[in-house]
Structure formats: C-alpha cells, structure tokens
Design a protein around this motif. Structure first.
Motif, PDB file in Angstrom:
ATOM      1  N   ALA A  59     -34.076 -33.599 -11.641  1.00 24.28           N
ATOM      2  CA  ALA A  59     -33.294 -33.235 -12.827  1.00 24.28           C
ATOM      3  C   ALA A  59     -32.021 -32.497 -12.419  1.00 24.28           C
ATOM      4  N   ALA A  60     -32.131 -31.646 -11.396  1.00 27.05           N
ATOM      5  CA  ALA A  60     -30.947 -30.937 -10.907  1.00 27.05           C
ATOM      6  C   ALA A  60     -29.935 -31.912 -10.315  1.00 27.05           C
ATOM      7  N   VAL A  61     -30.435 -32.917  -9.584  1.00 28.16           N
ATOM      8  CA  VAL A  61     -29.540 -33.929  -9.008  1.00 28.16           C
ATOM      9  C   VAL A  61     -28.848 -34.710 -10.116  1.00 28.16           C
ATOM     10  N   LEU A  62     -29.596 -35.110 -11.138  1.00 27.94           N
ATOM     11  CA  LEU A  62     -29.010 -35.859 -12.252  1.00 27.94           C
ATOM     12  C   LEU A  62     -27.961 -35.024 -12.980  1.00 27.94           C
ATOM     13  N   ALA A  63     -28.250 -33.734 -13.171  1.00 33.22           N
ATOM     14  CA  ALA A  63     -27.282 -32.868 -13.855  1.00 33.22           C
ATOM     15  C   ALA A  63     -26.018 -32.717 -13.029  1.00 33.22           C
ATOM     16  N   ALA A  64     -26.170 -32.581 -11.707  1.00 33.63           N
ATOM     17  CA  ALA A  64     -24.996 -32.435 -10.842  1.00 33.63           C
ATOM     18  C   ALA A  64     -24.155 -33.700 -10.845  1.00 33.63           C
ATOM     19  N   ARG A  65     -24.806 -34.849 -10.926  1.00 31.32           N
ATOM     20  CA  ARG A  65     -24.085 -36.123 -10.921  1.00 31.32           C
ATOM     21  C   ARG A  65     -23.719 -36.594 -12.330  1.00 31.32           C
ATOM     22  N   ARG A  66     -24.187 -35.866 -13.341  1.00 33.26           N
ATOM     23  CA  ARG A  66     -23.906 -36.182 -14.740  1.00 33.26           C
ATOM     24  C   ARG A  66     -24.356 -37.592 -15.098  1.00 33.26           C
ATOM     25  N   ARG A  67     -25.575 -37.914 -14.691  1.00 36.85           N
ATOM     26  CA  ARG A  67     -26.146 -39.222 -14.990  1.00 36.85           C
ATOM     27  C   ARG A  67     -26.956 -39.138 -16.290  1.00 36.85           C
ATOM     28  N   PRO A  68     -26.715 -40.012 -17.245  1.00 41.59           N
ATOM     29  CA  PRO A  68     -27.499 -39.990 -18.495  1.00 41.59           C
ATOM     30  C   PRO A  68     -28.875 -40.609 -18.294  1.00 41.59           C
ATOM     31  N   LEU A  69     -29.813 -40.191 -19.114  1.00 42.70           N
ATOM     32  CA  LEU A  69     -31.141 -40.773 -19.072  1.00 42.70           C
ATOM     33  C   LEU A  69     -31.161 -42.088 -19.841  1.00 42.70           C
ATOM     34  N   PRO A  70     -32.011 -43.008 -19.456  1.00 39.80           N
ATOM     35  CA  PRO A  70     -32.070 -44.298 -20.170  1.00 39.80           C
ATOM     36  C   PRO A  70     -32.563 -44.106 -21.599  1.00 39.80           C
ATOM     37  N   ARG A  71     -32.094 -44.984 -22.494  1.00 46.68           N
ATOM     38  CA  ARG A  71     -32.483 -44.924 -23.892  1.00 46.68           C
ATOM     39  C   ARG A  71     -33.384 -46.066 -24.310  1.00 46.68           C
ATOM     40  N   GLU A  72     -33.684 -46.968 -23.379  1.00 51.08           N
ATOM     41  CA  GLU A  72     -34.517 -48.120 -23.724  1.00 51.08           C
ATOM     42  C   GLU A  72     -35.994 -47.733 -23.762  1.00 51.08           C
ATOM     43  N   PRO A  73     -36.654 -47.872 -24.895  1.00 54.05           N
ATOM     44  CA  PRO A  73     -38.098 -47.562 -24.953  1.00 54.05           C
ATOM     45  C   PRO A  73     -38.916 -48.416 -23.979  1.00 54.05           C
ATOM     46  N   ALA A  74     -38.501 -49.675 -23.806  1.00 56.26           N
ATOM     47  CA  ALA A  74     -39.245 -50.558 -22.904  1.00 56.26           C
ATOM     48  C   ALA A  74     -39.187 -50.041 -21.471  1.00 56.26           C
ATOM     49  N   LEU A  75     -38.028 -49.549 -21.045  1.00 55.94           N
ATOM     50  CA  LEU A  75     -37.899 -49.022 -19.694  1.00 55.94           C
ATOM     51  C   LEU A  75     -38.781 -47.796 -19.499  1.00 55.94           C
ATOM     52  N   TRP A  76     -38.815 -46.918 -20.501  1.00 55.60           N
ATOM     53  CA  TRP A  76     -39.669 -45.741 -20.405  1.00 55.60           C
ATOM     54  C   TRP A  76     -41.147 -46.144 -20.361  1.00 55.60           C
ATOM     55  N   GLY A  77     -41.490 -47.229 -21.050  1.00 56.84           N
ATOM     56  CA  GLY A  77     -42.863 -47.721 -20.975  1.00 56.84           C
ATOM     57  C   GLY A  77     -43.224 -48.183 -19.571  1.00 56.84           C
ATOM     58  N   HIS A  78     -42.301 -48.916 -18.934  1.00 58.82           N
ATOM     59  CA  HIS A  78     -42.538 -49.354 -17.558  1.00 58.82           C
ATOM     60  C   HIS A  78     -42.599 -48.156 -16.608  1.00 58.82           C
ATOM     61  N   LEU A  79     -41.750 -47.165 -16.826  1.00 56.75           N
ATOM     62  CA  LEU A  79     -41.769 -45.978 -15.970  1.00 56.75           C
ATOM     63  C   LEU A  79     -43.074 -45.209 -16.135  1.00 56.75           C
ATOM     64  N   ALA A  80     -43.646 -45.262 -17.324  1.00 54.72           N
ATOM     65  CA  ALA A  80     -44.939 -44.604 -17.533  1.00 54.72           C
ATOM     66  C   ALA A  80     -46.017 -45.272 -16.682  1.00 54.72           C
ATOM     67  N   VAL A  81     -45.974 -46.611 -16.607  1.00 57.37           N
ATOM     68  CA  VAL A  81     -46.932 -47.328 -15.761  1.00 57.37           C
ATOM     69  C   VAL A  81     -46.713 -46.955 -14.301  1.00 57.37           C
ATOM     70  N   VAL A  82     -45.443 -46.949 -13.884  1.00 57.28           N
ATOM     71  CA  VAL A  82     -45.116 -46.598 -12.497  1.00 57.28           C
ATOM     72  C   VAL A  82     -45.553 -45.174 -12.183  1.00 57.28           C
ATOM     73  N   SER A  83     -45.423 -44.275 -13.162  1.00 51.85           N
ATOM     74  CA  SER A  83     -45.794 -42.877 -12.918  1.00 51.85           C
ATOM     75  C   SER A  83     -47.275 -42.739 -12.572  1.00 51.85           C
ATOM     76  N   VAL A  84     -48.106 -43.615 -13.141  1.00 50.32           N
ATOM     77  CA  VAL A  84     -49.537 -43.592 -12.812  1.00 50.32           C
ATOM     78  C   VAL A  84     -49.777 -44.174 -11.432  1.00 50.32           C
ATOM     79  N   LEU A  85     -49.159 -45.332 -11.152  1.00 50.64           N
ATOM     80  CA  LEU A  85     -49.414 -46.036  -9.898  1.00 50.64           C
ATOM     81  C   LEU A  85     -48.743 -45.381  -8.697  1.00 50.64           C
ATOM     82  N   LEU A  86     -47.555 -44.813  -8.888  1.00 50.44           N
ATOM     83  CA  LEU A  86     -46.782 -44.298  -7.761  1.00 50.44           C
ATOM     84  C   LEU A  86     -46.899 -42.788  -7.590  1.00 50.44           C
ATOM     85  N   CYS A  87     -47.334 -42.095  -8.635  1.00 44.42           N
ATOM     86  CA  CYS A  87     -47.393 -40.630  -8.569  1.00 44.42           C
ATOM     87  C   CYS A  87     -48.786 -40.096  -8.883  1.00 44.42           C
TER      88      CYS A  87
END
Length: 307
Positions: free
Chosen positions: A50-78
């Motif tokens: 989050a600190a890196v994103l704030a320093a680079r001023r990168r916006p978070l994605p707004r696509e619900p589908a992408l967040w759904g895929h990231l939720a799956v990845v969060s289980v498998l990868l983390c």
C-alpha cells in the motif's frame, strides 16, 4: 529502469529474502501460532505494498470481476500456502521447508499443461517432471515405507503449499494477466484480500496466547514487509530487465539460502536425502527448460565463392 548492477542487487536480495523467509517463519513460531504468523505476514505485506502504491500514485482497480479473481488468488497464493508452511515448520526444519518450496516450478508446469493449451507437455518437460518426482520421493524418504505417520503428513503439507502456488500462478496467467492490471496492484489486491480473509477467521483459528520479543517481532516484520511485500516489487523489476526465464532462476538459490541459514542460525541438522532430493528437483527444473541438453552448434556458412 535501474542499471545492471541495481538489477543484480535486487536479484540477490530476492534470493536472500525468499530463502530467509523460512527462517523468519521458524523464529516467528516461537511466540505466535501458525495462523497468527500467516495473518501477520499478509497484513505487513499488504501495508508495505500500500505504501508503494501511494508513493507511485497507482489507483486500485474498480472491476468487481478482477477483485473476484484476486480473492481466489489470495487463497491459493497467500492464505492456504502460508498457513500450511507455518503449520509444517512446527515439525520440520526451515531448511527442509525451503527445499520443498523448490518444487513450485514443477507443480506449476503440471497445472499449466492441464489448463493452458500453449503449455502442453513436451519431452523436456516430462523429463523434468520425472526428475522432480524422484526428488520429491527422495525428500520424503520413501524407502522408509509409506504410511500415514505424522512426519509424512507434515511433508505432504509442504507439498500441498507448493501445489497451491502452482495452481495460483496458472490461475493468474489465465484470468488476471490478460486484464493488464499493474503487477504491484495485483500483489496488493491478493495480500489485502488474504488479510481480510484471515482476519475474519482469526476469532476462530488464531486465539492462542501471544508471546512477543524482539526476535519474533523483527522476524514477522521482515517476513511480511520484505518477503511478502517489497520482494514482489523487486521481482517485477528483475523480470522486466532480464525476462521471466532468467528471473525464475532465483528458485535455484532460495533453497541454498534456506538450508545455510537454518544450519548457521538455528543449528538445524541436515540429512543426506534432503540435499540429494533438492539436487534432483533443480535438475528437473533445468531439464524442463531444456537446459540439460547441449545446443547444437551450426557450422558457419561458407564464404561466397569458395566452391
């Protein structure tokens, strides 16, 4: 982009930090439960990203589908592999856990061959899988007899963690990479999602007493901020400069770092079958990339007019 020396320094830092992650887990378990270690790891990793994103001023994605895929990845990868490795390291050395982690590229290949048409099995990949399988059997010590002993259960937990990693990488390539999201944003999304998931489960699975001292706190901070947070940023820079194939060679170094640190810092014993199995696994990775077969040298063309 950073110069060659800067990229090389990041590559070395990756090998050291990822190899040391198993040492950090082992030390963290002195004062925290496996679930608490996993939760702290993803939480500190998400804060660093989050600190890196704030320093680079990168916006978070707004696509619900992408967040759904990231939720799956969060289980498998983390969430799942972090829990499995943390639980397993209550019973196995940090060095052995780091060696098991080296099976990740081979398991990734299995999932890729099943899901991605462009990643079908070839002769070098089959050879690599067979060598890796032999390495896995050597690590487990199959000659002792296969039973449902506690030791085998712990070793299977390590392999379960790397199986999750393999599935996660293929899932990322299949469903997340085509969306063109910033890699650091993706890393933050998966670590933040894993943090939320484990925090929701914490009242049920992370209620053990906490015993903190400086070594426990520093180890968990390093595990999260460096190994789970900034290391991803470094890896992105290495891949962009050297390419994915050369960047993936960090996998060959992390078990070496893990075993050496386990012996030097924690005085862990090393049994002959552990480095032997690691060698077979690394040979399997090399074979799968066609690096064990010498390339044929084509003769130089004859100059014009020599015939």
């Amino acid at each position: 982009m950073a110069g060659r020396s800067g990229i090389a320094a990041r590559f070395v830092a990756l090998a050291v930090v990822w190899g040391a992650s198993f040492l950090f887990i082992k030390v963290g378990l002195r004062g925290l439960s496996p679930t608490q270690v996993a939760l702290a790891r993803v939480a500190f990793g998400a804060l660093a990203l989050a600190a890196v994103l704030a320093a680079r001023r990168r916006p978070l994605p707004r696509e619900p589908a992408l967040w759904g895929h990231l939720a799956v990845v969060s289980v498998l990868l983390c969430a799942a592999p972090f829990l499995l490795f943390s639980w397993a390291e209550q019973y196995v050395s940090s060095g052995l856990a780091s060696i098991f982690n080296a099976t990740t590229p081979l398991l990734t290949m299995v999932f890729a061959a099943a899901v991605l048409p462009a990643e079908r099995l070839t002769a070098p990949r089959v050879t690599g899988l067979l060598l890796g399988f032999a390495g896995g059997l050597t690590l487990v010590g199959v000659w002792r007899g296969v039973d449902l002993s506690h030791e085998l259960t712990v070793q299977l937990a390590c392999l379960g963690a790397t199986t999750c990693y393999g599935a996660a990488f293929v899932y990322l390539r299949r469903f997340v990479s085509p969306r063109g999201a910033d890699p650091v944003v993706v890393a933050f999304g998966q670590t933040a999602s894993a943090t939320v998931l484990l925090a929701l489960l914490a009242p049920a699975i992370a209620t053990q007493p906490v015993h903190l001292d400086a070594t426990v706190v520093l180890s968990v901070l390093a595990l999260g901020v460096l190994g789970t947070g900034l290391a991803y940023v470094w890896n992105t820079a290495v891949v962009a400069s050297w390419g994915a194939a050369h960047a993936s060679s960090v996998t060959y170094l992390t078990p070496v770092v893990g075993v050496v640190l386990g012996v030097l810092v924690l005085h862990e014993p090393v049994h002959w079958n552990e480095p032997a199995g690691a060698v077979l696994v690394v040979l399997g990775i090399l074979a799968s990339h066609g690096k064990l077969v010498p390339r044929r040298r084509h003769p130089d063309p004859e100059p014009a007019g020599t015939r």
